[in-house]
Design a protein around this motif. Sequence first.
Motif, PDB file in Angstrom:
ATOM      1  N   ALA A  11       7.408   3.713  -0.134  1.00  0.00           N
ATOM      2  CA  ALA A  11       6.289   4.518  -0.621  1.00  0.00           C
ATOM      3  C   ALA A  11       6.632   5.316  -1.872  1.00  0.00           C
ATOM      4  CB  ALA A  11       5.817   5.473   0.474  1.00  0.00           C
ATOM      5  N   ARG A  12       7.935   5.449  -2.194  1.00  0.00           N
ATOM      6  CA  ARG A  12       8.334   6.287  -3.326  1.00  0.00           C
ATOM      7  C   ARG A  12       9.062   5.504  -4.405  1.00  0.00           C
ATOM      8  NH1 ARG A  12      11.030  11.658  -0.782  1.00  0.00           N
ATOM      9  NH2 ARG A  12      10.367  12.560  -2.756  1.00  0.00           N
ATOM     10  N   ARG A  13       9.170   4.193  -4.251  1.00  0.00           N
ATOM     11  CA  ARG A  13       9.937   3.415  -5.219  1.00  0.00           C
ATOM     12  C   ARG A  13       9.310   3.437  -6.607  1.00  0.00           C
ATOM     13  NH1 ARG A  13      11.247  -1.497  -1.160  1.00  0.00           N
ATOM     14  NH2 ARG A  13      13.082  -0.569  -0.174  1.00  0.00           N
ATOM     15  N   GLY A  14       7.995   3.433  -6.671  1.00  0.00           N
ATOM     16  CA  GLY A  14       7.335   3.434  -7.975  1.00  0.00           C
ATOM     17  C   GLY A  14       7.635   4.682  -8.774  1.00  0.00           C
ATOM     18  N   THR A  43       2.763   4.992 -14.432  1.00  0.00           N
ATOM     19  CA  THR A  43       2.689   3.633 -13.888  1.00  0.00           C
ATOM     20  C   THR A  43       3.404   3.533 -12.545  1.00  0.00           C
ATOM     21  OG1 THR A  43       4.649   2.954 -15.158  1.00  0.00           O
ATOM     22  CG2 THR A  43       2.496   2.567 -16.160  1.00  0.00           C
ATOM     23  N   GLY A  44       4.521   4.242 -12.394  1.00  0.00           N
ATOM     24  CA  GLY A  44       5.222   4.230 -11.117  1.00  0.00           C
ATOM     25  C   GLY A  44       4.370   4.803 -10.003  1.00  0.00           C
ATOM     26  N   HIS A  45       3.688   5.909 -10.281  1.00  0.00           N
ATOM     27  CA  HIS A  45       2.795   6.518  -9.289  1.00  0.00           C
ATOM     28  C   HIS A  45       1.636   5.576  -8.974  1.00  0.00           C
ATOM     29  CE1 HIS A  45       0.652   9.620  -7.103  1.00  0.00           C
ATOM     30  NE2 HIS A  45      -0.397   9.447  -7.876  1.00  0.00           N
ATOM     31  N   LEU A  46       1.095   4.928 -10.004  1.00  0.00           N
ATOM     32  CA  LEU A  46       0.005   3.980  -9.788  1.00  0.00           C
ATOM     33  C   LEU A  46       0.450   2.817  -8.906  1.00  0.00           C
ATOM     34  CD1 LEU A  46      -2.880   3.003 -10.462  1.00  0.00           C
ATOM     35  CD2 LEU A  46      -1.930   1.902 -12.510  1.00  0.00           C
ATOM     36  N   GLY A  47       1.659   2.314  -9.127  1.00  0.00           N
ATOM     37  CA  GLY A  47       2.173   1.234  -8.307  1.00  0.00           C
ATOM     38  C   GLY A  47       2.315   1.634  -6.848  1.00  0.00           C
ATOM     39  N   ASP A  48       2.773   2.871  -6.609  1.00  0.00           N
ATOM     40  CA  ASP A  48       2.896   3.361  -5.234  1.00  0.00           C
ATOM     41  C   ASP A  48       1.537   3.451  -4.546  1.00  0.00           C
ATOM     42  OD1 ASP A  48       5.657   3.625  -5.212  1.00  0.00           O
ATOM     43  OD2 ASP A  48       5.621   5.685  -5.949  1.00  0.00           O
ATOM     44  N   ARG A  49       0.519   3.832  -5.301  1.00  0.00           N
ATOM     45  CA  ARG A  49      -0.796   4.059  -4.701  1.00  0.00           C
ATOM     46  C   ARG A  49      -1.603   2.782  -4.548  1.00  0.00           C
ATOM     47  NH1 ARG A  49      -2.697   9.337  -4.928  1.00  0.00           N
ATOM     48  NH2 ARG A  49      -4.427   8.481  -3.718  1.00  0.00           N
ATOM     49  N   ALA A  50      -1.602   1.923  -5.559  1.00  0.00           N
ATOM     50  CA  ALA A  50      -2.493   0.754  -5.577  1.00  0.00           C
ATOM     51  C   ALA A  50      -1.801  -0.550  -5.230  1.00  0.00           C
ATOM     52  CB  ALA A  50      -3.150   0.643  -6.960  1.00  0.00           C
ATOM     53  N   GLY A  51      -0.465  -0.559  -5.168  1.00  0.00           N
ATOM     54  CA  GLY A  51       0.267  -1.810  -5.018  1.00  0.00           C
ATOM     55  C   GLY A  51       0.686  -2.309  -6.393  1.00  0.00           C
ATOM     56  N   PHE A  52       1.854  -2.922  -6.484  1.00  0.00           N
ATOM     57  CA  PHE A  52       2.405  -3.269  -7.793  1.00  0.00           C
ATOM     58  C   PHE A  52       1.737  -4.486  -8.425  1.00  0.00           C
ATOM     59  CE2 PHE A  52       5.679  -0.672  -5.833  1.00  0.00           C
ATOM     60  CZ  PHE A  52       5.967   0.210  -6.865  1.00  0.00           C
ATOM     61  N   GLY A  53       1.202  -5.397  -7.621  1.00  0.00           N
ATOM     62  CA  GLY A  53       0.493  -6.543  -8.185  1.00  0.00           C
ATOM     63  C   GLY A  53      -0.751  -6.127  -8.943  1.00  0.00           C
ATOM     64  N   GLY A  95       7.101   2.007 -19.396  1.00  0.00           N
ATOM     65  CA  GLY A  95       6.226   2.116 -18.232  1.00  0.00           C
ATOM     66  C   GLY A  95       6.006   0.823 -17.492  1.00  0.00           C
ATOM     67  N   ILE A  96       6.196  -0.306 -18.170  1.00  0.00           N
ATOM     68  CA  ILE A  96       6.015  -1.590 -17.498  1.00  0.00           C
ATOM     69  C   ILE A  96       7.174  -1.875 -16.559  1.00  0.00           C
ATOM     70  CG2 ILE A  96       7.196  -3.180 -19.064  1.00  0.00           C
ATOM     71  CD1 ILE A  96       3.578  -3.570 -17.820  1.00  0.00           C
ATOM     72  N   VAL A  97       8.313  -1.223 -16.785  1.00  0.00           N
ATOM     73  CA  VAL A  97       9.534  -1.532 -16.024  1.00  0.00           C
ATOM     74  C   VAL A  97       9.390  -1.220 -14.533  1.00  0.00           C
ATOM     75  CG1 VAL A  97      11.996  -1.099 -15.814  1.00  0.00           C
ATOM     76  CG2 VAL A  97      10.946  -1.223 -18.078  1.00  0.00           C
ATOM     77  N   PRO A  98       8.964   0.004 -14.120  1.00  0.00           N
ATOM     78  CA  PRO A  98       8.837   0.242 -12.679  1.00  0.00           C
ATOM     79  C   PRO A  98       7.817  -0.671 -12.008  1.00  0.00           C
ATOM     80  CG  PRO A  98       7.959   2.096 -13.935  1.00  0.00           C
ATOM     81  CD  PRO A  98       8.691   1.223 -14.894  1.00  0.00           C
ATOM     82  N   LEU A  99       6.804  -1.111 -12.760  1.00  0.00           N
ATOM     83  CA  LEU A  99       5.820  -2.027 -12.185  1.00  0.00           C
ATOM     84  C   LEU A  99       6.438  -3.397 -11.918  1.00  0.00           C
ATOM     85  CD1 LEU A  99       2.595  -1.195 -14.244  1.00  0.00           C
ATOM     86  CD2 LEU A  99       3.275  -0.361 -11.991  1.00  0.00           C
TER      87      LEU A  99
END
Length: 411
Positions: A152-155, A281-291, A330-334
Amino acid sequence: MTDADAKQQVHPRSHQRSGSTSQTSSQQTWRYAVAGLSASLVGLGLARFSYTPLIPALIAAKWFDPSDVVYLGAANLAGYLAGALAARTVAARIGAVRALRAMMLLATLSFFASSTPVSFTWFFAWRFLSGLTGGIIMVLAASVILPHISAARRGIVGGVIFAGVGLGVAASGTLVPLLLQQGLQQSWYGLGVLAGTLTLVSWWNWPAEAKADTVSSQRAKHASPAARGLLVQYGLNAVALVPHMLFIVDFVARGLGQGIVAGSHYWVLYGLGAIVGPLVTGHLGDRAGFGPALRAAFLIEAAAVLLPTVSTAPLPLIVSSVVVGGFTPGIVPLVLGRIHELVPHSAEQQRTTWSHATTSFALFQAAAAYGFSWIYAQTGGDYLVLFALGGGAVVLAVAIDLALPLATRKA
């Protein structure tokens, strides 16, 4: 003592113990994140981006000719590619954490070694080694830290790690000019002291390395179509970033005739975007899913890269600079988060896939840097063609993302 009294005695202690454990875990998470941020700031942010504002000073001080300076810049890109290719081998021989510490020390040493123009070959070698440290750090830093972070916190943690790249971009436009007021040699010393301090800060904050997992060799060797597609998408994203990374300042300064000061302002905006970008972007990935988050990021990035072809008014250029700057790190954590989704059960395969992704990025970026420079010369300095090609590359990345599920279903 009654049962009720006993419960009152026990439960507060258990709650306190649970809260203490949670707090310790949170402290460890952010210690790891600080170590990763320090590494990316030293090996990627400072070792790469601090060189750009030093170029005029190197020429003015007659350390090198203008043509030599270009080759010295290319040495860093070549070193980055070599580092991406060598990272897994180095980690296998001495351990990933030892490799990260060694690379931060080597990057620090490269600043002090560059403070005297011994010869072109000497300087070229140290610029190459500084790029090498960045490539190895890029592959290893997140892959050492993220297995210890909850899903849940990786992003957001990945965003913190690679915010160091943005801090390096910002430092190149703010700290380096201040250091140059003290002199060129003193500027290299100042960067070396900063890098050394960050190396010390991170030294004891790395996590213990996880034991290699026992995934079957057949499963580890064959990546899924989605994972292979992601490697190409990440490379195309590198192409999309090149027009802003190399040409935005010159485009504003000479292409639009606004002067070097105005061009530098857009570079600072680019750097500010690069600091905030990976956190968002990391927070967005955690919330919405990375795909889904990665797909949305590609669409927004495409619009931002193409924006100068639509209008060169100040507001569109500001938006374009900030947004593309944000997606540079920002693309990297995604992409990292997406790799963990596609390869959920094998830390070793995740590390291998990320290594391949970093290599893809480095190859595409180097090819685009030289290719776009050639196109620029052939078109007589048509910057808008470069922005159009960059935007087209990330549009192609979106197309691949949309086509992969259809191709998989047909197969």
